[in-house]
Write an enzyme that holds these catalytic residues in place. Sequence first.
Site, PDB file in Angstrom:
ATOM      1  N   GLU A  91     -43.285 -31.292 -25.159  1.00 46.72           N
ATOM      2  CA  GLU A  91     -42.005 -30.636 -24.979  1.00 46.72           C
ATOM      3  C   GLU A  91     -41.806 -29.507 -25.987  1.00 46.72           C
ATOM      4  O   GLU A  91     -42.262 -29.583 -27.127  1.00 46.72           O
ATOM      5  CB  GLU A  91     -40.878 -31.664 -25.096  1.00 46.72           C
ATOM      6  CG  GLU A  91     -40.960 -32.666 -23.953  1.00 46.72           C
ATOM      7  CD  GLU A  91     -39.899 -33.742 -23.985  1.00 46.72           C
ATOM      8  OE1 GLU A  91     -39.400 -34.085 -22.913  1.00 46.72           O
ATOM      9  OE2 GLU A  91     -39.558 -34.245 -25.062  1.00 46.72           O
ATOM     10  N   CYS A 151     -38.391 -24.761 -30.990  1.00 42.51           N
ATOM     11  CA  CYS A 151     -39.019 -25.919 -31.632  1.00 42.51           C
ATOM     12  C   CYS A 151     -40.250 -26.292 -30.815  1.00 42.51           C
ATOM     13  O   CYS A 151     -40.130 -26.569 -29.625  1.00 42.51           O
ATOM     14  CB  CYS A 151     -38.000 -27.057 -31.657  1.00 42.51           C
ATOM     15  SG  CYS A 151     -38.655 -28.594 -32.316  1.00 42.51           S
ATOM     16  N   CYS A 158     -48.232 -38.824 -31.442  1.00 42.65           N
ATOM     17  CA  CYS A 158     -48.344 -38.707 -32.893  1.00 42.65           C
ATOM     18  C   CYS A 158     -48.908 -40.016 -33.421  1.00 42.65           C
ATOM     19  O   CYS A 158     -48.566 -41.093 -32.937  1.00 42.65           O
ATOM     20  CB  CYS A 158     -46.975 -38.439 -33.521  1.00 42.65           C
ATOM     21  SG  CYS A 158     -47.059 -38.128 -35.302  1.00 42.65           S
ATOM     22  N   CYS A 162     -43.853 -43.089 -37.499  1.00 43.77           N
ATOM     23  CA  CYS A 162     -42.573 -43.219 -38.202  1.00 43.77           C
ATOM     24  C   CYS A 162     -41.670 -44.074 -37.309  1.00 43.77           C
ATOM     25  O   CYS A 162     -41.558 -43.815 -36.105  1.00 43.77           O
ATOM     26  CB  CYS A 162     -41.954 -41.854 -38.471  1.00 43.77           C
ATOM     27  SG  CYS A 162     -43.004 -40.833 -39.522  1.00 43.77           S
ATOM     28  N   CYS A 165     -38.819 -42.636 -34.771  1.00 43.48           N
ATOM     29  CA  CYS A 165     -39.131 -41.439 -33.993  1.00 43.48           C
ATOM     30  C   CYS A 165     -39.702 -41.803 -32.625  1.00 43.48           C
ATOM     31  O   CYS A 165     -40.623 -42.628 -32.528  1.00 43.48           O
ATOM     32  CB  CYS A 165     -40.140 -40.592 -34.772  1.00 43.48           C
ATOM     33  SG  CYS A 165     -40.694 -39.140 -33.868  1.00 43.48           S
ATOM     34  N   SER A 243     -42.823 -28.428 -40.340  1.00 46.54           N
ATOM     35  CA  SER A 243     -42.287 -29.689 -40.849  1.00 46.54           C
ATOM     36  C   SER A 243     -43.386 -30.735 -40.873  1.00 46.54           C
ATOM     37  O   SER A 243     -44.101 -30.926 -39.893  1.00 46.54           O
ATOM     38  CB  SER A 243     -41.134 -30.151 -39.946  1.00 46.54           C
ATOM     39  OG  SER A 243     -40.641 -31.400 -40.387  1.00 46.54           O
ATOM     40  N   SER A 265     -40.435 -34.249 -44.354  1.00 49.54           N
ATOM     41  CA  SER A 265     -39.645 -35.394 -43.879  1.00 49.54           C
ATOM     42  C   SER A 265     -39.636 -36.478 -44.944  1.00 49.54           C
ATOM     43  O   SER A 265     -40.578 -37.260 -45.041  1.00 49.54           O
ATOM     44  CB  SER A 265     -40.266 -35.930 -42.589  1.00 49.54           C
ATOM     45  OG  SER A 265     -40.115 -34.979 -41.572  1.00 49.54           O
ATOM     46  N   ASN A 342     -30.908 -39.761 -34.013  1.00 49.89           N
ATOM     47  CA  ASN A 342     -30.736 -39.583 -32.572  1.00 49.89           C
ATOM     48  C   ASN A 342     -31.387 -40.752 -31.859  1.00 49.89           C
ATOM     49  O   ASN A 342     -32.584 -40.983 -32.016  1.00 49.89           O
ATOM     50  CB  ASN A 342     -31.402 -38.270 -32.119  1.00 49.89           C
ATOM     51  CG  ASN A 342     -30.654 -37.080 -32.674  1.00 49.89           C
ATOM     52  OD1 ASN A 342     -29.439 -36.978 -32.560  1.00 49.89           O
ATOM     53  ND2 ASN A 342     -31.377 -36.169 -33.312  1.00 49.89           N
ATOM     54  N   CYS A 385     -33.705 -33.883 -32.205  1.00 53.95           N
ATOM     55  CA  CYS A 385     -34.802 -34.288 -33.086  1.00 53.95           C
ATOM     56  C   CYS A 385     -35.175 -35.743 -32.829  1.00 53.95           C
ATOM     57  O   CYS A 385     -34.315 -36.606 -32.791  1.00 53.95           O
ATOM     58  CB  CYS A 385     -34.393 -34.223 -34.549  1.00 53.95           C
ATOM     59  SG  CYS A 385     -33.748 -32.663 -35.032  1.00 53.95           S
TER      60      CYS A 385
HETATM   61  N1  SAH Z   1     -44.291 -34.699 -37.835  1.00 52.10           N
HETATM   62  C1  SAH Z   1     -43.369 -33.746 -38.366  1.00 52.10           C
HETATM   63  C2  SAH Z   1     -42.447 -33.168 -37.296  1.00 52.10           C
HETATM   64  C3  SAH Z   1     -41.541 -34.245 -36.766  1.00 52.10           C
HETATM   65  S1  SAH Z   1     -40.055 -33.930 -35.933  1.00 52.10           S
HETATM   66  C4  SAH Z   1     -42.552 -34.363 -39.472  1.00 52.10           C
HETATM   67  O1  SAH Z   1     -42.627 -35.578 -39.641  1.00 52.10           O
HETATM   68  O2  SAH Z   1     -41.865 -33.662 -40.183  1.00 52.10           O
HETATM   69  C5  SAH Z   1     -38.934 -33.144 -36.976  1.00 52.10           C
HETATM   70  C6  SAH Z   1     -37.931 -34.028 -37.735  1.00 52.10           C
HETATM   71  O3  SAH Z   1     -37.166 -34.906 -36.896  1.00 52.10           O
HETATM   72  C7  SAH Z   1     -38.624 -34.882 -38.754  1.00 52.10           C
HETATM   73  O4  SAH Z   1     -37.946 -34.806 -39.964  1.00 52.10           O
HETATM   74  C8  SAH Z   1     -38.487 -36.234 -38.141  1.00 52.10           C
HETATM   75  O5  SAH Z   1     -38.633 -37.259 -39.082  1.00 52.10           O
HETATM   76  C9  SAH Z   1     -37.110 -36.166 -37.527  1.00 52.10           C
HETATM   77  N2  SAH Z   1     -36.846 -37.242 -36.566  1.00 52.10           N
HETATM   78  C10 SAH Z   1     -37.752 -37.994 -35.918  1.00 52.10           C
HETATM   79  N3  SAH Z   1     -37.135 -38.906 -35.138  1.00 52.10           N
HETATM   80  C11 SAH Z   1     -35.815 -38.729 -35.301  1.00 52.10           C
HETATM   81  C12 SAH Z   1     -34.655 -39.349 -34.713  1.00 52.10           C
HETATM   82  N4  SAH Z   1     -34.757 -40.323 -33.813  1.00 52.10           N
HETATM   83  N5  SAH Z   1     -33.451 -38.893 -35.093  1.00 52.10           N
HETATM   84  C13 SAH Z   1     -33.341 -37.872 -35.970  1.00 52.10           C
HETATM   85  N6  SAH Z   1     -34.383 -37.244 -36.531  1.00 52.10           N
HETATM   86  C14 SAH Z   1     -35.617 -37.659 -36.206  1.00 52.10           C
END
Ligand code: SAH
Length: 408
Positions: A91, A151, A158, A162, A165, A243, A265, A342, A385
């Site tokens: 996406e 974005c 991935c 995490c 996510c 990021s 992050s 989110n 996000c």
């Molecule tokens: N792999 C990269 C890009 C990830 S997405 C990273 O970890 O930075 C970008 C941001 O959204 C990251 O900070 C990630 O931790 C955050 N994110 C992931 N899931 C989320 C969620 N459910 N709600 C809010 N932010 C989230």
Amino acid sequence: MTVNLLDLDAAGLARLCAESGEKPFRSRQLMRWIHQSGAADFDAMTDLAKPLRERLKAMAEIRAPRVARDTTSADGTRKWLLDVGTGNAIEAVFIPEGDRAGLSRGPACGDATPKRDASASAVVASIPSAGRSPSGGPSSRAPRRYRGTLCISSQAGCALACVFCATGHQGFNRNLTVAEIVGQLWLANRDLGRGVTAERPITNVVMMGMGEPLANFDAVVTALKVMLDDDAYGLSRRRVTLSTAGLVPAIDRLRETCPVALAVSLHAPNDALRDVLVPINRKYPLRELLAACARYIEKAPRDFVTFEYVMLAGVNDAASHARQLAKLVQAVPCKINLIPFNPFPQADYRRPEAATIARFRDIVMQAGITATVRKTRGDDIDAACGQLAGQVRDRTRRRERRLAAAIG
Ligand code: SAH
């Protein structure tokens, strides 16, 4: 074999031209046709000689991923679901802010690369009583400068897992190619009408979509070079943000090869909690990560790193966490971006109350660190996000393992 020209940066295109006995400046022309005019058809490239066009037709193509779905949110956020083959979809999300769309909104995903006045406007966005212009009128009426943030994703799925996510829950399939990464920008630029209006709809790019960009280092760096190239998208390093969850050696490599704005992050103020939320912390703990951030700033286009901190109710949102966080990052010039969680279907977490988030932000600010709350955008189309899930053929079998663990 057919070469996809979206796979090539300026050096790659120059090599291709040299190999075909063409003058070096042809590669610049090609670059402009491909990325500035959005051409996919060599016959449209009228200032290239016919024999060259014929040669290109025989050996090359300009092919972005296929658009499987194109959705626009009530707030103007637009999401493309892109088919990258063998059952995988990724996406890309476009987030317009400010004037051009008649909007007056606070910072969204793109605020990791704020304008010079961003700390002020971000605070205004989150503290209503502070929203006053110098003349004393309410600044919420004043038009904000337009910003269009795209974005983009770097991997199908991935591997970092995490826990909060959606992409992390899906597991990992593969790295995206340069053409698939650049193709997201190419497609969005074309669909958003670049060329018709001659304006740049995309002013900022954030590598905050699906995947861990630093785990796909070489392809991501080549793609970054295309984004920065004046004959392509001409974005400044300050307006391109990568990021990462914190791959320490790769942060150092990025600093040496292609420093752009960096967002990290963080999500937890101590190793014990971060080990759980961001498992890569077990390999690269906070002390090493923060040292890498400090080193990065020496070469970075901005004099700060953005720390992202997802707010999870009852997990990392206590006043004590805020105090610990402020202390932790003290030695690194930074801004903290608080992201209210989110939700997504399999999520075990909740978003804290607005008051809890505001209290957390205030504690960090009182310690002298700029902190902003990221406005949620596009959540009605699952484009916020952490909600990007595309569709991934999980080679890590994470879903199966989770299910097996759940049923014992
Ligand atoms: N792999 C990269 C890009 C990830 S997405 C990273 O970890 O930075 C970008 C941001 O959204 C990251 O900070 C990630 O931790 C955050 N994110 C992931 N899931 C989320 C969620 N459910 N709600 C809010 N932010 C989230």
